[in-house]
Design an enzyme around this catalytic site. Structure first.
Site, PDB file in Angstrom:
ATOM      1  N   ASN A   1      30.740 -45.818  55.416  1.00 56.57           N
ATOM      2  CA  ASN A   1      29.338 -45.522  55.720  1.00 56.57           C
ATOM      3  C   ASN A   1      28.466 -46.250  54.704  1.00 56.57           C
ATOM      4  O   ASN A   1      28.897 -46.522  53.584  1.00 56.57           O
ATOM      5  CB  ASN A   1      29.069 -44.016  55.622  1.00 56.57           C
ATOM      6  CG  ASN A   1      27.632 -43.666  55.963  1.00 56.57           C
ATOM      7  OD1 ASN A   1      27.059 -44.196  56.928  1.00 56.57           O
ATOM      8  ND2 ASN A   1      27.022 -42.791  55.174  1.00 56.57           N
TER       9      ASN A   1
ATOM     10  N   ASP B   1      34.192 -38.885  53.875  1.00 60.42           N
ATOM     11  CA  ASP B   1      35.058 -37.702  53.843  1.00 60.42           C
ATOM     12  C   ASP B   1      34.334 -36.578  54.576  1.00 60.42           C
ATOM     13  O   ASP B   1      33.393 -36.838  55.329  1.00 60.42           O
ATOM     14  CB  ASP B   1      35.476 -37.346  52.399  1.00 60.42           C
ATOM     15  CG  ASP B   1      34.296 -36.916  51.539  1.00 60.42           C
ATOM     16  OD1 ASP B   1      33.187 -36.696  52.084  1.00 60.42           O
ATOM     17  OD2 ASP B   1      34.490 -36.776  50.315  1.00 60.42           O
TER      18      ASP B   1
ATOM     19  N   LEU C   1      30.240 -36.416  61.048  1.00 61.45           N
ATOM     20  CA  LEU C   1      31.542 -36.435  61.713  1.00 61.45           C
ATOM     21  C   LEU C   1      32.251 -35.099  61.487  1.00 61.45           C
ATOM     22  O   LEU C   1      32.164 -34.508  60.414  1.00 61.45           O
ATOM     23  CB  LEU C   1      32.431 -37.550  61.160  1.00 61.45           C
ATOM     24  CG  LEU C   1      31.890 -38.977  61.186  1.00 61.45           C
ATOM     25  CD1 LEU C   1      33.029 -39.963  60.975  1.00 61.45           C
ATOM     26  CD2 LEU C   1      31.136 -39.299  62.459  1.00 61.45           C
TER      27      LEU C   1
ATOM     28  N   GLY D   1      20.147 -51.042  64.174  1.00 67.93           N
ATOM     29  CA  GLY D   1      21.381 -51.834  64.114  1.00 67.93           C
ATOM     30  C   GLY D   1      21.310 -53.086  63.264  1.00 67.93           C
ATOM     31  O   GLY D   1      22.079 -54.023  63.490  1.00 67.93           O
ATOM     32  N   SER D   2      20.436 -53.107  62.254  1.00 71.14           N
ATOM     33  CA  SER D   2      20.366 -54.332  61.442  1.00 71.14           C
ATOM     34  C   SER D   2      21.605 -54.505  60.564  1.00 71.14           C
ATOM     35  O   SER D   2      22.027 -55.629  60.298  1.00 71.14           O
ATOM     36  CB  SER D   2      19.091 -54.358  60.600  1.00 71.14           C
ATOM     37  OG  SER D   2      19.156 -53.442  59.534  1.00 71.14           O
TER      38      SER D   2
ATOM     39  N   HIS E   1      24.671 -45.999  52.774  1.00 76.21           N
ATOM     40  CA  HIS E   1      23.580 -45.067  52.496  1.00 76.21           C
ATOM     41  C   HIS E   1      22.556 -45.769  51.591  1.00 76.21           C
ATOM     42  O   HIS E   1      22.940 -46.416  50.617  1.00 76.21           O
ATOM     43  CB  HIS E   1      24.132 -43.813  51.810  1.00 76.21           C
ATOM     44  CG  HIS E   1      23.080 -42.786  51.584  1.00 76.21           C
ATOM     45  ND1 HIS E   1      22.601 -41.991  52.602  1.00 76.21           N
ATOM     46  CD2 HIS E   1      22.390 -42.448  50.473  1.00 76.21           C
ATOM     47  CE1 HIS E   1      21.652 -41.204  52.121  1.00 76.21           C
ATOM     48  NE2 HIS E   1      21.509 -41.455  50.842  1.00 76.21           N
TER      49      HIS E   1
END
Ligand code: GRF
Length: 200
Positions: free
Chosen positions: A107, A141, A93, A12-13, A109
């Site tokens: 998101n 997407d 998702l 969770g950084s 990455h």
């Protein structure tokens, strides 16, 4: 005020960096409405609790992908989330989930997409021998690590690097890039044309 919903599975950084920027007023008009994890022991959930933010753990075990996603979306709706931020959320998702929030799911990455999608992107880049890598914040997407790009930051690969040091320097840039992307999206001065973000 726009409500952010954070989805995470681990450390969770990135969430922490977003929370710090929200608290410092560096993402105007945003608040974190809820932090949701599929993993009960995610470090990010403990951090959110310390920060006094609403948290929810929604395990996926024994549920179909869409069943799980429906529970997540119900929680997001209960907290009136406007923008969903995946921050180390280690699940794909379902198309159904993606369709509930068109251009409203982000998101991050740890590579310069479209290079090195998928798991362990930093190690993939290091092993490939690229001289520049970085990070990407993109809309989600229905394909993995694929949607329109919002922000990218380049990170040089140094001769002295190993996978670990490279990943750390990329992470520093992730922490800047995510808040920058949220600001851009909330500001609304861009529209998405195909894969391109264009100024209105
Ligand atoms: C980050 O490297 C992010 O790019 C990737 O997962 C990692 C999450 O790290 N999607 P953290 O949980 O935010 O510290």
């Amino acid at each position: 005020m726009k409500n952010l919903g954070i989805l995470l599975s681990g450390r969770g950084s990135n969430f922490e960096a977003i929370a710090a920027n929200v608290n410092a007023g560096r993402i105007p008009g945003a608040r974190i409405a809820v932090v949701i994890s599929n993993k009960p022991d995610a470090g990010g959930i403990a951090t959110a609790q310390k920060l006094g933010l609403p948290t929810q753990v929604i395990p996926s075990r024994g549920k179909s992908r869409e069943e799980h996603d429906r529970e997540i979306v119900a929680a997001l709706r209960a907290h009136q989330v406007d923008l969903v931020c995946l921050a180390g959320y280690m699940r794909l998702l379902s198309p159904w989930f993606v369709q509930q929030y068109p251009h409203r799911i982000l998101n991050i990455h740890p590579s310069l997409l479209p290079a090195f999608p998928g798991l362990e992107a930093q190690q993939q880049a290091f092993a490939y021998g690229v001289k520049v890598s970085g990070c990407t914040v993109h809309f989600v997407d229905e394909e993995l690590d694929h949607g329109a790009i919002i922000v990218q930051k380049a990170v040089p690969v140094l001769d002295s690097d190993d996978e670990h040091s490279l990943a750390l320097r990329i992470l520093e840039q992730e922490h800047l890039a995510y808040s920058e992307a949220i600001r851009l999206v909330l500001d609304g001065s861009y529209q998405v044309v195909g894969r391109r973000l264009q100024k209105r």
